[in-house]
Enzyme design. Structure first.
Site, short mmCIF file in Angstrom:
data_model
loop_
_atom_site.label_atom_id
_atom_site.label_comp_id
_atom_site.label_asym_id
_atom_site.label_seq_id
_atom_site.Cartn_x
_atom_site.Cartn_y
_atom_site.Cartn_z
N LEU A 160 0.87 -1.17 0.00
CA LEU A 160 0.00 0.00 0.00
C LEU A 160 0.91 1.22 0.00
O LEU A 160 1.99 1.20 0.58
CB LEU A 160 -0.90 0.03 1.25
CG LEU A 160 -1.98 -1.05 1.37
CD1 LEU A 160 -2.69 -0.92 2.71
CD2 LEU A 160 -2.98 -0.96 0.23
N ASP A 161 0.45 2.31 -0.62
CA ASP A 161 1.21 3.55 -0.58
C ASP A 161 1.40 4.00 0.87
O ASP A 161 0.60 3.66 1.76
CB ASP A 161 0.48 4.65 -1.34
CG ASP A 161 0.31 4.34 -2.81
OD1 ASP A 161 1.09 3.53 -3.33
OD2 ASP A 161 -0.62 4.90 -3.42
N LYS A 162 2.43 4.77 1.10
CA LYS A 162 2.73 5.25 2.44
C LYS A 162 1.51 5.87 3.12
O LYS A 162 1.20 5.58 4.29
CB LYS A 162 3.85 6.29 2.38
CG LYS A 162 4.16 6.97 3.70
CD LYS A 162 5.22 8.04 3.55
CE LYS A 162 5.47 8.78 4.86
NZ LYS A 162 6.50 9.84 4.71
#
Length: 334
Positions: A160-162
């Site tokens: 998942l993106d940050k």
């Protein structure tokens, strides 16, 4: 279910040599010969320590790790003279320090001997990379169980993106990692997201556009020209329409059929509905949000060993829940 565990020291025996290795510091010294006279310090150091990049050696100079005739030298462009004695403290690179255990709180939704499902908070980077060589989910997994050190990416099979929150599955054995990776490639792991997007979305739609790295900005993804990029499909279902700062904004349920980097963010922006607070793709902040309004809310998969169906759902974190309430939207159905 829903318990939080502190990832920390395992029951495995201590290995002092293994723990010390990433931080090992070597001192190396040499005298400048006639061939090195007039050469830049950073360039000369690449001959003394060829296993390190010039960028890393420059950083060591700037940190004060290099001395000439016993005096620290912090200028990388300093010109050397024949006969000078140079000493350098060869500290390890940030990359070499990345793959280490770091105790942290993990919000574990499920765990058995084969896999775990973690509810990742916004702001936590999944895997070490430039600018984030520590404090990542991978570091926490290495602290959580000893076998993680033997697995590719500590068992991480998707990301998942940050600044995206929500559910991720992680393998704990090589058998599980292999099976999960194959299931993801076969699109047998189903991921559903909740998001807040700019504009009025009152009917379901699908965005099916290939993605590639943006040719201008390497931190972004972009819609690829026909015949290029990787196939990507996102289904979008409306859950409610409200206002944010006097502008229409919509709550949506997104279903991924592929798992490309930034897929939902790029697809919704392409459709004219960038996510709230997703400044990278044109979504201005609103409703107190400081990160893109995206949450991996539901995860469904077959257990990689037993074959049993596993279904997980994570509630909206506080920041998104507050913004969601202001939109006045419904949640996911059963």
């Amino acid at each position: 279910m829903g318990a939080k565990y502190r990832a920390g020291v395992t029951d495995e025996p201590d290995d002092d040599a293994g723990d010390a290795a990433p931080d090992a510091v070597e001192r190396r010294a040499a005298d400048v010969d006639a061939g090195g006279h007039g050469e830049r310090l950073d360039r000369w150091l690449t001959g003394l320590a060829p296993e390190f990049s010039r960028n890393h050696l420059q950083a060591l100079v700037e940190r004060g790790c290099v001395s000439i005739d016993g005096r620290p030298q912090a200028k990388t462009a300093h010109r050397l003279r024949a006969g000078q004695h140079v000493e350098v403290e060869l500290q390890p690179t940030d990359e070499s320090r990345a793959f280490r255990a770091e105790p942290m709180v993990l919000d574990l939704v499920f765990e058995d001997e084969h896999l775990l499902v973690v509810n990742k908070p916004a702001g936590l980077v999944v895997h070490p990379a430039a600018g984030n060589w520590s404090g990542t989910l991978m570091n926490g997994l290495l602290a959580h169980h000893a076998a993680a050190a033997t697995l590719p990416r500590a068992g991480i099979v998707h990301r998942l993106d940050k600044d995206t929150s929500g559910l991720m599955v992680v393998g704990k054995t090589l058998e599980a990692v292999t099976a999960l990776s194959r299931a993801i490639a076969a699109r047998d792991v189903h991921r559903e997201y909740l998001a807040l997007a700019w504009g009025r979305i009152e009917g379901a739609f699908t965005v099916e556009q290939p993605l590639r790295r943006d040719p201008v900005s390497r931190v972004k993804m972009a819609i690829a020209p026909a015949g290029q990029g990787k196939p990507a499909r996102t289904d979008v279902f409306p859950l409610g329409v409200g206002e944010a700062g006097g502008r229409p904004a919509s709550a949506v349920h997104c279903v991924l059929h592929t798992g490309r980097t930034h897929q939902i963010r790029v697809h919704l922006a392409h459709a004219g509905h960038p996510l709230l607070a997703d400044t990278l793709y044109g979504g201005v902040p609103a409703l107190g949000l400081l990160r893109q309004a995206l949450h991996a809310a539901r995860l469904t998969l077959d257990h990689p060993v037993t074959g049993a169906e596993l279904r997980f759902q994570a509630p909206l974190p506080a920041d998104l829940a507050g913004a969601w309430a202001q939109i006045g939207a419904a949640g996911l159905a059963g």
